[in-house]
Scaffold this motif. Structure first.
Motif, PDB file in Angstrom:
ATOM      1  N   SER A  71       0.822  -1.210   0.000  1.00 34.76           N
ATOM      2  CA  SER A  71       0.000   0.000   0.000  1.00 34.76           C
ATOM      3  C   SER A  71       0.859   1.265   0.000  1.00 34.76           C
ATOM      4  O   SER A  71       0.354   2.364  -0.219  1.00 34.76           O
ATOM      5  CB  SER A  71      -0.928   0.011   1.221  1.00 34.76           C
ATOM      6  N   MET A  72       2.171   1.112   0.232  1.00 41.15           N
ATOM      7  CA  MET A  72       3.072   2.263   0.274  1.00 41.15           C
ATOM      8  C   MET A  72       3.686   2.491  -1.105  1.00 41.15           C
ATOM      9  O   MET A  72       4.151   1.543  -1.741  1.00 41.15           O
ATOM     10  CB  MET A  72       4.175   2.047   1.314  1.00 41.15           C
ATOM     11  N   PRO A  73       3.681   3.729  -1.590  1.00 34.68           N
ATOM     12  CA  PRO A  73       4.280   4.006  -2.903  1.00 34.68           C
ATOM     13  C   PRO A  73       5.789   3.822  -2.854  1.00 34.68           C
ATOM     14  O   PRO A  73       6.423   4.012  -1.816  1.00 34.68           O
ATOM     15  CB  PRO A  73       3.905   5.473  -3.153  1.00 34.68           C
ATOM     16  N   SER A  74       6.383   3.436  -3.973  1.00 34.31           N
ATOM     17  CA  SER A  74       7.838   3.314  -4.030  1.00 34.31           C
ATOM     18  C   SER A  74       8.454   4.707  -4.197  1.00 34.31           C
ATOM     19  O   SER A  74       7.791   5.663  -4.586  1.00 34.31           O
ATOM     20  CB  SER A  74       8.253   2.406  -5.179  1.00 34.31           C
ATOM     21  N   ILE A  75       9.737   4.806  -3.891  1.00 31.57           N
ATOM     22  CA  ILE A  75      10.476   6.070  -3.991  1.00 31.57           C
ATOM     23  C   ILE A  75      11.577   5.897  -5.030  1.00 31.57           C
ATOM     24  O   ILE A  75      12.354   4.941  -4.953  1.00 31.57           O
ATOM     25  CB  ILE A  75      11.101   6.465  -2.645  1.00 31.57           C
ATOM     26  N   LYS A  76      11.656   6.800  -5.986  1.00 30.79           N
ATOM     27  CA  LYS A  76      12.680   6.716  -7.017  1.00 30.79           C
ATOM     28  C   LYS A  76      13.529   7.980  -7.033  1.00 30.79           C
ATOM     29  O   LYS A  76      13.008   9.085  -6.924  1.00 30.79           O
ATOM     30  CB  LYS A  76      12.051   6.496  -8.397  1.00 30.79           C
ATOM     31  N   LYS A  77      14.842   7.776  -7.151  1.00 32.54           N
ATOM     32  CA  LYS A  77      15.771   8.899  -7.218  1.00 32.54           C
ATOM     33  C   LYS A  77      16.757   8.627  -8.347  1.00 32.54           C
ATOM     34  O   LYS A  77      17.437   7.599  -8.364  1.00 32.54           O
ATOM     35  CB  LYS A  77      16.509   9.058  -5.888  1.00 32.54           C
ATOM     36  N   ASN A  78      16.831   9.541  -9.310  1.00 35.94           N
ATOM     37  CA  ASN A  78      17.637   9.313 -10.509  1.00 35.94           C
ATOM     38  C   ASN A  78      19.131   9.519 -10.312  1.00 35.94           C
ATOM     39  O   ASN A  78      19.934   8.959 -11.054  1.00 35.94           O
ATOM     40  CB  ASN A  78      17.153  10.216 -11.646  1.00 35.94           C
ATOM     41  N   MET A  79      19.513  10.325  -9.336  1.00 38.67           N
ATOM     42  CA  MET A  79      20.937  10.614  -9.127  1.00 38.67           C
ATOM     43  C   MET A  79      21.277  10.431  -7.648  1.00 38.67           C
ATOM     44  O   MET A  79      21.458  11.404  -6.913  1.00 38.67           O
ATOM     45  CB  MET A  79      21.253  12.037  -9.591  1.00 38.67           C
ATOM     46  N   LEU A  80      21.400   9.188  -7.204  1.00 33.89           N
ATOM     47  CA  LEU A  80      21.772   8.908  -5.825  1.00 33.89           C
ATOM     48  C   LEU A  80      23.296   8.880  -5.742  1.00 33.89           C
ATOM     49  O   LEU A  80      23.956   8.058  -6.378  1.00 33.89           O
ATOM     50  CB  LEU A  80      21.199   7.566  -5.374  1.00 33.89           C
ATOM     51  N   MET A  81      23.871   9.785  -4.960  1.00 33.72           N
ATOM     52  CA  MET A  81      25.322   9.912  -4.887  1.00 33.72           C
ATOM     53  C   MET A  81      25.939   8.795  -4.050  1.00 33.72           C
ATOM     54  O   MET A  81      25.488   8.514  -2.944  1.00 33.72           O
ATOM     55  CB  MET A  81      25.697  11.275  -4.291  1.00 33.72           C
ATOM     56  N   ALA A  82      27.010   8.183  -4.592  1.00 33.47           N
ATOM     57  CA  ALA A  82      27.763   7.170  -3.857  1.00 33.47           C
ATOM     58  C   ALA A  82      29.106   7.728  -3.379  1.00 33.47           C
ATOM     59  O   ALA A  82      29.946   6.984  -2.874  1.00 33.47           O
ATOM     60  CB  ALA A  82      27.994   5.943  -4.730  1.00 33.47           C
ATOM     61  N   VAL A  83      29.302   9.034  -3.541  1.00 33.38           N
ATOM     62  CA  VAL A  83      30.494   9.738  -3.065  1.00 33.38           C
ATOM     63  C   VAL A  83      30.040  11.017  -2.369  1.00 33.38           C
ATOM     64  O   VAL A  83      28.876  11.395  -2.449  1.00 33.38           O
ATOM     65  CB  VAL A  83      31.447  10.088  -4.230  1.00 33.38           C
ATOM     66  N   ASP A  84      30.981  11.687  -1.682  1.00 30.27           N
ATOM     67  CA  ASP A  84      30.602  12.953  -1.053  1.00 30.27           C
ATOM     68  C   ASP A  84      30.701  14.090  -2.061  1.00 30.27           C
ATOM     69  O   ASP A  84      30.997  13.858  -3.247  1.00 30.27           O
ATOM     70  CB  ASP A  84      31.446  13.218   0.200  1.00 30.27           C
ATOM     71  N   VAL A  85      30.472  15.310  -1.622  1.00 30.45           N
ATOM     72  CA  VAL A  85      30.429  16.445  -2.554  1.00 30.45           C
ATOM     73  C   VAL A  85      31.774  16.720  -3.214  1.00 30.45           C
ATOM     74  O   VAL A  85      31.844  17.389  -4.245  1.00 30.45           O
ATOM     75  CB  VAL A  85      29.937  17.717  -1.830  1.00 30.45           C
ATOM     76  N   ASP A  86      32.861  16.207  -2.616  1.00 30.52           N
ATOM     77  CA  ASP A  86      34.190  16.390  -3.201  1.00 30.52           C
ATOM     78  C   ASP A  86      34.644  15.179  -4.003  1.00 30.52           C
ATOM     79  O   ASP A  86      35.789  15.099  -4.436  1.00 30.52           O
ATOM     80  CB  ASP A  86      35.215  16.685  -2.102  1.00 30.52           C
ATOM     81  N   GLY A  87      33.741  14.216  -4.182  1.00 32.20           N
ATOM     82  CA  GLY A  87      34.079  13.027  -4.958  1.00 32.20           C
ATOM     83  C   GLY A  87      34.843  11.978  -4.185  1.00 32.20           C
ATOM     84  O   GLY A  87      35.417  11.065  -4.786  1.00 32.20           O
ATOM     85  N   ASN A  88      34.872  12.077  -2.852  1.00 33.65           N
ATOM     86  CA  ASN A  88      35.573  11.092  -2.041  1.00 33.65           C
ATOM     87  C   ASN A  88      34.744   9.821  -1.896  1.00 33.65           C
ATOM     88  O   ASN A  88      33.526   9.877  -1.726  1.00 33.65           O
ATOM     89  CB  ASN A  88      35.875  11.662  -0.648  1.00 33.65           C
ATOM     90  N   TRP A  89      35.421   8.676  -1.920  1.00 30.41           N
ATOM     91  CA  TRP A  89      34.756   7.386  -1.770  1.00 30.41           C
ATOM     92  C   TRP A  89      34.584   7.071  -0.296  1.00 30.41           C
ATOM     93  O   TRP A  89      35.416   7.413   0.530  1.00 30.41           O
ATOM     94  CB  TRP A  89      35.571   6.283  -2.460  1.00 30.41           C
ATOM     95  N   GLY A  90      33.499   6.384   0.040  1.00 30.13           N
ATOM     96  CA  GLY A  90      33.235   6.031   1.428  1.00 30.13           C
ATOM     97  C   GLY A  90      31.857   5.437   1.571  1.00 30.13           C
ATOM     98  O   GLY A  90      31.320   4.859   0.621  1.00 30.13           O
ATOM     99  N   ASP A  91      31.296   5.577   2.757  1.00 32.49           N
ATOM    100  CA  ASP A  91      29.949   5.064   3.012  1.00 32.49           C
ATOM    101  C   ASP A  91      28.986   6.243   3.109  1.00 32.49           C
ATOM    102  O   ASP A  91      29.081   7.053   4.028  1.00 32.49           O
ATOM    103  CB  ASP A  91      29.924   4.251   4.307  1.00 32.49           C
ATOM    104  N   VAL A  92      28.083   6.336   2.139  1.00 35.59           N
ATOM    105  CA  VAL A  92      27.086   7.403   2.117  1.00 35.59           C
ATOM    106  C   VAL A  92      25.779   6.836   2.673  1.00 35.59           C
ATOM    107  O   VAL A  92      25.301   5.815   2.183  1.00 35.59           O
ATOM    108  CB  VAL A  92      26.863   7.951   0.698  1.00 35.59           C
ATOM    109  N   THR A  93      25.240   7.487   3.682  1.00 42.51           N
ATOM    110  CA  THR A  93      24.028   7.000   4.333  1.00 42.51           C
ATOM    111  C   THR A  93      22.838   7.877   3.986  1.00 42.51           C
ATOM    112  O   THR A  93      22.932   9.108   4.032  1.00 42.51           O
ATOM    113  CB  THR A  93      24.199   6.954   5.865  1.00 42.51           C
ATOM    114  N   TYR A  94      21.732   7.243   3.622  1.00 40.14           N
ATOM    115  CA  TYR A  94      20.479   7.922   3.327  1.00 40.14           C
ATOM    116  C   TYR A  94      19.393   7.363   4.240  1.00 40.14           C
ATOM    117  O   TYR A  94      19.454   6.203   4.659  1.00 40.14           O
ATOM    118  CB  TYR A  94      20.067   7.710   1.870  1.00 40.14           C
ATOM    119  N   LYS A  95      18.405   8.182   4.528  1.00 38.28           N
ATOM    120  CA  LYS A  95      17.290   7.688   5.330  1.00 38.28           C
ATOM    121  C   LYS A  95      15.970   7.951   4.619  1.00 38.28           C
ATOM    122  O   LYS A  95      15.811   8.939   3.888  1.00 38.28           O
ATOM    123  CB  LYS A  95      17.282   8.324   6.720  1.00 38.28           C
TER     124      LYS A  95
END
Length: 301
Positions: A71-95
């Motif tokens: 019954s819950m709608p799905s959520i879509k995001k076309n540009m989910l970042m896997a790096v930080d704003v400076d392009g550094n690699w790591g663990d990006v957390t979303y809620k």
């Protein structure tokens, strides 16, 4: 000596290659189990409330969150970042959280630089990035039911409802014992790769301002002599560039008057990249009354 040098070279190269990957962690603030799709490929076999996908080699992914609750709608995001704003690699957390209007959104939460041995919480489902399509998600099932009725040879009407479709059957079974007839319904499973009809498309209004650009902006604000000029420039900058809570705090501290600080803090909230950490801006104020007024303002927006 050459062997040692070559070995050190291999170790260095391997460390660089390992570092050129990221992880994306997604958790549900309300505890709703979900599936994660990256570039249209489902990552987890079973729904979970806290999922981490490792070994990501791209900087951005198309992501879709599909909830186990249909019954819950799905959520879509076309540009989910896997790096930080400076392009550094790591663990990006979303809620996954619910906005004031009741709509679900997928929001940036935090970034942790790459670690060779990250701490994994016990409730976190860890997955290696998957590019192979998985079987369709099971959306609804019926359970097998056996019914015993009196009267040998009696006809029994059975109505089965599966996924909103009603199916009727007439079944009569005589087991040879006087006065006994057994009717059995059939188990049916319906599967689908796309669960909800509604999809919420989430797009970022802006991305966090790069540190180098922010330092230049901070310097420009500091160069202004009058408080009004500082405030005008600060609002121009924050309106055109999303700032983190820490960046807003640094700008807020540049103002001499408490009232000006409060004015800017209220204005900047709408442009904060990580509003869940806006409590950090409280450090810019001298009086508790200012903090209370800002908190009241935020609660209404």
């Amino acid at each position: 000596m050459k062997k040692i040098t070559f070995l050190m070279f291999l170790v260095t190269i391997s460390q660089v290659l390992v570092a050129q990957t990221s992880s994306i962690t997604i958790f549900s603030e309300a505890g709703d189990p979900f599936y994660v799709l990256l570039n249209s490929v489902r990552q987890n076999e079973s729904p979970s409330t806290n999922i981490r996908v490792d070994n990501l080699t791209n900087t951005h992914y198309t992501a879709e969150i599909v909830f186990a609750n249909t019954s819950m709608p799905s959520i879509k995001k076309n540009m989910l970042m896997a790096v930080d704003v400076d392009g550094n690699w790591g663990d990006v957390t979303y809620k996954i959280k619910e906005k004031g209007n009741g709509k679900l959104v997928l929001r940036y939460f935090s970034f942790t630089p790459y670690q060779t041995e990250p701490l994994i919480p016990s409730d976190l489902t860890v997955i290696q990035y998957n590019t192979s399509p998985m079987p369709a998600i099971v959306t609804s099932t019926t359970t097998q039911t056996t019914t015993t009725t009196n009267g040998a040879g009696d006809n029994v009407n059975v109505d089965i409802n599966v996924g909103g479709v009603s199916v009727g059957m007439d079944v009569s079974i005589n087991d040879g014992v006087s006065g006994t007839s057994t009717t059995t319904t059939q188990t049916t499973t319906t599967t689908s790769s796309t669960i909800p009809n509604e999809v919420i498309l989430v797009e970022e209004d802006c991305y966090a301002m790069r540190p180098a650009d922010f330092r230049g902006a901070l310097s420009s604000i500091e160069s202004k002599t009058f408080s009004d000029s500082k405030l005008t420039l600060a609002k121009q900058i924050v309106k055109r560039n999303c700032l983190t809570a820490n960046q807003i705090l640094k700008i807020t501290k540049l103002f001499d008057f408490e009232s000006t600080r409060l004015d800017f803090a209220k204005y900047a909230f709408a442009f904060c990249y990580n509003p869940e950490n806006y409590w950090k801006v409280n450090d810019a104020f001298e009086f508790e009354s200012s903090i209370e007024e800002l908190d009241e303002f935020i609660s209404k927006h």
